[in-house]
Each structure stands twice: as C-alpha cells, then as structure tokens.
Write a protein that holds these residues in place. Structure first.
Motif, PDB file in Angstrom:
ATOM      1  N   LEU A  48       0.845  -1.180   0.000  1.00  0.00           N
ATOM      2  CA  LEU A  48       0.000   0.000   0.000  1.00  0.00           C
ATOM      3  C   LEU A  48       0.886   1.238   0.000  1.00  0.00           C
ATOM      4  CD1 LEU A  48      -2.607  -1.075   2.701  1.00  0.00           C
ATOM      5  CD2 LEU A  48      -3.014  -0.914   0.247  1.00  0.00           C
ATOM      6  N   ASP A  49       0.775   2.030  -1.047  1.00  0.00           N
ATOM      7  CA  ASP A  49       1.526   3.271  -1.166  1.00  0.00           C
ATOM      8  C   ASP A  49       0.535   4.419  -0.978  1.00  0.00           C
ATOM      9  OD1 ASP A  49       2.689   5.637  -2.149  1.00  0.00           O
ATOM     10  OD2 ASP A  49       4.000   4.528  -3.505  1.00  0.00           O
ATOM     11  N   PRO A  50       0.671   5.204   0.091  1.00  0.00           N
ATOM     12  CA  PRO A  50      -0.327   6.252   0.336  1.00  0.00           C
ATOM     13  C   PRO A  50      -0.443   7.268  -0.795  1.00  0.00           C
ATOM     14  CG  PRO A  50       1.579   6.504   1.801  1.00  0.00           C
ATOM     15  CD  PRO A  50       1.703   5.176   1.135  1.00  0.00           C
ATOM     16  N   ASP A  51       0.661   7.571  -1.474  1.00  0.00           N
ATOM     17  CA  ASP A  51       0.600   8.517  -2.589  1.00  0.00           C
ATOM     18  C   ASP A  51      -0.239   7.957  -3.734  1.00  0.00           C
ATOM     19  OD1 ASP A  51       2.169  10.330  -1.221  1.00  0.00           O
ATOM     20  OD2 ASP A  51       4.039   9.610  -2.114  1.00  0.00           O
ATOM     21  N   LYS A  52      -0.050   6.662  -4.037  1.00  0.00           N
ATOM     22  CA  LYS A  52      -0.822   6.030  -5.109  1.00  0.00           C
ATOM     23  C   LYS A  52      -2.301   5.943  -4.736  1.00  0.00           C
ATOM     24  CE  LYS A  52       0.777   2.520  -7.371  1.00  0.00           C
ATOM     25  NZ  LYS A  52       1.403   1.210  -7.728  1.00  0.00           N
ATOM     26  N   LEU A  53      -2.570   5.625  -3.472  1.00  0.00           N
ATOM     27  CA  LEU A  53      -3.964   5.541  -3.033  1.00  0.00           C
ATOM     28  C   LEU A  53      -4.658   6.900  -3.167  1.00  0.00           C
ATOM     29  CD1 LEU A  53      -3.502   3.326   0.147  1.00  0.00           C
ATOM     30  CD2 LEU A  53      -4.564   2.619  -1.994  1.00  0.00           C
ATOM     31  N   GLU A  54      -3.969   7.954  -2.735  1.00  0.00           N
ATOM     32  CA  GLU A  54      -4.550   9.293  -2.844  1.00  0.00           C
ATOM     33  C   GLU A  54      -4.799   9.665  -4.300  1.00  0.00           C
ATOM     34  OE1 GLU A  54      -3.734  12.331   0.715  1.00  0.00           O
ATOM     35  OE2 GLU A  54      -1.955  11.922  -0.518  1.00  0.00           O
ATOM     36  N   ARG A  56      -5.508   7.778  -6.696  1.00  0.00           N
ATOM     37  CA  ARG A  56      -6.635   7.003  -7.221  1.00  0.00           C
ATOM     38  C   ARG A  56      -7.940   7.317  -6.491  1.00  0.00           C
ATOM     39  NH1 ARG A  56      -4.590   1.224  -6.299  1.00  0.00           N
ATOM     40  NH2 ARG A  56      -6.693   0.705  -7.003  1.00  0.00           N
ATOM     41  N   GLY A  57      -7.890   8.179  -5.496  1.00  0.00           N
ATOM     42  CA  GLY A  57      -9.091   8.527  -4.755  1.00  0.00           C
ATOM     43  C   GLY A  57      -9.554   7.452  -3.796  1.00  0.00           C
ATOM     44  N   ILE A  58      -8.636   6.586  -3.367  1.00  0.00           N
ATOM     45  CA  ILE A  58      -8.985   5.518  -2.422  1.00  0.00           C
ATOM     46  C   ILE A  58      -8.791   6.034  -1.002  1.00  0.00           C
ATOM     47  CG2 ILE A  58      -8.527   3.155  -1.681  1.00  0.00           C
ATOM     48  CD1 ILE A  58      -9.530   3.403  -4.566  1.00  0.00           C
ATOM     49  N   GLN A  59      -9.830   6.013  -0.202  1.00  0.00           N
ATOM     50  CA  GLN A  59      -9.729   6.476   1.173  1.00  0.00           C
ATOM     51  C   GLN A  59      -8.843   5.545   1.984  1.00  0.00           C
ATOM     52  OE1 GLN A  59     -13.747   6.797   2.653  1.00  0.00           O
ATOM     53  NE2 GLN A  59     -13.951   8.901   1.885  1.00  0.00           N
ATOM     54  N   PHE A  60      -8.000   6.126   2.830  1.00  0.00           N
ATOM     55  CA  PHE A  60      -7.130   5.321   3.680  1.00  0.00           C
ATOM     56  C   PHE A  60      -7.948   4.428   4.612  1.00  0.00           C
ATOM     57  CE2 PHE A  60      -3.484   8.676   3.538  1.00  0.00           C
ATOM     58  CZ  PHE A  60      -3.210   8.298   2.237  1.00  0.00           C
ATOM     59  N   GLU A  61      -9.099   4.927   5.050  1.00  0.00           N
ATOM     60  CA  GLU A  61      -9.941   4.133   5.959  1.00  0.00           C
ATOM     61  C   GLU A  61     -10.393   2.834   5.299  1.00  0.00           C
ATOM     62  OE1 GLU A  61      -9.841   8.144   7.630  1.00  0.00           O
ATOM     63  OE2 GLU A  61     -10.099   7.365   5.603  1.00  0.00           O
ATOM     64  N   LEU A  62     -10.602   2.859   3.994  1.00  0.00           N
ATOM     65  CA  LEU A  62     -10.958   1.640   3.264  1.00  0.00           C
ATOM     66  C   LEU A  62      -9.727   0.770   3.049  1.00  0.00           C
ATOM     67  CD1 LEU A  62     -12.796  -0.183   1.575  1.00  0.00           C
ATOM     68  CD2 LEU A  62     -12.384   1.333  -0.378  1.00  0.00           C
ATOM     69  N   GLN A  67     -10.263  -6.346   3.564  1.00  0.00           N
ATOM     70  CA  GLN A  67     -10.902  -6.402   2.256  1.00  0.00           C
ATOM     71  C   GLN A  67     -10.364  -5.290   1.361  1.00  0.00           C
ATOM     72  OE1 GLN A  67     -12.441  -6.133   5.213  1.00  0.00           O
ATOM     73  NE2 GLN A  67     -14.200  -7.534   5.353  1.00  0.00           N
ATOM     74  N   GLY A  68     -10.170  -4.116   1.952  1.00  0.00           N
ATOM     75  CA  GLY A  68      -9.728  -2.965   1.183  1.00  0.00           C
ATOM     76  C   GLY A  68      -8.313  -3.094   0.680  1.00  0.00           C
ATOM     77  N   PHE A  69      -7.394  -3.582   1.532  1.00  0.00           N
ATOM     78  CA  PHE A  69      -6.018  -3.639   1.040  1.00  0.00           C
ATOM     79  C   PHE A  69      -5.815  -4.759   0.038  1.00  0.00           C
ATOM     80  CE2 PHE A  69      -5.033  -5.830   5.264  1.00  0.00           C
ATOM     81  CZ  PHE A  69      -4.651  -7.054   4.760  1.00  0.00           C
ATOM     82  N   VAL A  70      -6.558  -5.844   0.150  1.00  0.00           N
ATOM     83  CA  VAL A  70      -6.453  -6.896  -0.865  1.00  0.00           C
ATOM     84  C   VAL A  70      -6.971  -6.387  -2.207  1.00  0.00           C
ATOM     85  CG1 VAL A  70      -7.307  -9.166  -1.573  1.00  0.00           C
ATOM     86  CG2 VAL A  70      -6.532  -8.814   0.768  1.00  0.00           C
ATOM     87  N   GLU A  71      -8.041  -5.564  -2.169  1.00  0.00           N
ATOM     88  CA  GLU A  71      -8.627  -5.038  -3.408  1.00  0.00           C
ATOM     89  C   GLU A  71      -7.781  -3.924  -4.021  1.00  0.00           C
ATOM     90  OE1 GLU A  71     -12.749  -2.886  -5.023  1.00  0.00           O
ATOM     91  OE2 GLU A  71     -12.638  -3.699  -2.971  1.00  0.00           O
ATOM     92  N   HIS A  72      -7.230  -3.044  -3.186  1.00  0.00           N
ATOM     93  CA  HIS A  72      -6.601  -1.838  -3.702  1.00  0.00           C
ATOM     94  C   HIS A  72      -5.071  -1.840  -3.603  1.00  0.00           C
ATOM     95  CE1 HIS A  72     -10.521  -0.014  -4.186  1.00  0.00           C
ATOM     96  NE2 HIS A  72     -10.817  -0.303  -2.933  1.00  0.00           N
ATOM     97  N   GLY A  73      -4.494  -2.803  -2.902  1.00  0.00           N
ATOM     98  CA  GLY A  73      -3.047  -2.871  -2.813  1.00  0.00           C
ATOM     99  C   GLY A  73      -2.438  -3.551  -4.027  1.00  0.00           C
TER     100      GLY A  73
END
Length: 203
Positions: A48-54, A56-62, A67-73
């Motif tokens: 999980l890279d916080p810069d990449k998540l931001e 992509r508009g992915i909330q850190f809370e998700l 479930q969230g890190f498997v989907e978005h990591g």
C-alpha cells in the motif's frame, strides 16, 4: 517510538485489531506491507503506497481494512518487498519479556523467518504488537520455541512496554517445523520453500 517515526516501510498483520495501525501508517506517509489474510491467495502480500492511493481517490480508511487492502493494494512476492523498517504482528497473548503467541496458524513466525532468509529484516528491526492490557500475561504462561520471534515492544491502551528481550531471534525458517496443513493451505508455500532453499545454497 522513534523507530516508528523514522520508518519508511511498515509490515503489519491483516487482522481487524490492527486497522488503526495500518491507518496511522498510511496517514504518516509510510509504505505498508500486509499479508493476504490466511495467505490464501496465489500472492502472499500487498503493498500500500499512500501517494498512489490518494492519486486514485482511495480512502485510507478503506485501504486499511483487510478487504480494502487486498482489493486496492499491489500484489507482491516476498522477494519484491523492500527492506522493512518496522514490523507489527498480531498476538493473542504476550509477556513483558517479549514472549508472544498468536492464533496457532504459525503465520507470523513463518513470515518473519522468510523475511530473514531473504534479507528483508535488519537485526535491529523492531518486532512489535498492539494488544489490550488483559492480554499481557506472566512469562511462564507462554512457551516460546527456538523458531519463535520475540517482541521488542508492546503497545497497550495503558502503556508502551519496551521488552528489552535478550532472546536470540531465529536466523530463518525452521522448515522442519512447518506442518503438512500449512503446505496444503498456503498455495505458494512449497514453491517459496524451493526458492528460499536454493538461495541458501548460493549464499
């Protein structure tokens, strides 16, 4: 902990009690590596890279949930992971001298052994956990084996316990202790064992 503040990369277990740890790491701008729950996917970890998540508009809370890190990591193999600056493991019970026990699957010690085999952990990389104070038990209630990793710090809702453990940490994986059901239930484990043992021979 100053080691947390200085850490760029954090490995954290996937369990719900450590959602706040993963969330704090992301808000602190750290790269988070988390294992796939029960290691049941063809790949063992996600990054999980916080810069990449931001971006992509992915909330850190998700992203902090399993479930969230498997989907978005980003899926990664052990060999693709960076050097780990800080490690958080899940525990059912701990002792003030650094003893710990998990849920019985042996995943944490297996992961840590693999990290050491592959040079992903420094000798002084902190091994830590977060638990409720009721989970801190007497030393003689926890049996530690030679292949078990001791804790350097324990955070509870009341205090930060620096264990000052003198217990030597394992050098790698005790493959003779890996159980048949672990080979059966962890899809990539047999292949990983072959790769790790091949690396030992060339080291």
């Amino acid at each position: 902990m100053p080691q947390w503040n200085a850490a760029r990369t954090v490995k954290c277990n996937p369990d719900p009690p450590q959602i706040p740890v993963r969330l704090r790491a992301l808000y602190d701008g750290k790269i988070v590596y988390a294992p796939v729950p029960e290691l049941l996917k063809p790949f063992p970890f996600v990054r999980l890279d916080p810069d990449k998540l931001e971006a992509r508009g992915i909330q850190f809370e998700l992203a902090a949930t399993s479930q969230g890190f498997v989907e978005h990591g980003d899926p990664v193999e052990f060999e693709e992971m960076e050097l780990l600056d800080f490690v958080v493991v899940g525990c059912v019970a701990v002792s003030r001298d650094g003893g710990r026990t998990g849920k019985g699957g042996g995943f944490a010690d297996l992961e840590l052994g693999i990290f050491r085999e592959l040079g992903k952990l420094r000798p002084d990389t902190p091994i830590t956990t977060t638990v409720h104070s009721s989970q801190v038990v007497a030393q003689d209630e926890l049996v530690m084996m030679d292949h078990d990793s001791a804790l350097h710090a324990i955070a509870t809702e009341r205090e930060l316990i620096e264990t000052n453990t003198s217990r030597p940490q394992p050098d790698g994986v005790a493959w003779d202790k890996v159980q048949p059901d672990q080979y059966r239930d962890i899809p990539f484990l047999e292949e990983l064992r072959t790769r790790v043992l091949a690396k030992r021979k060339t080291a």
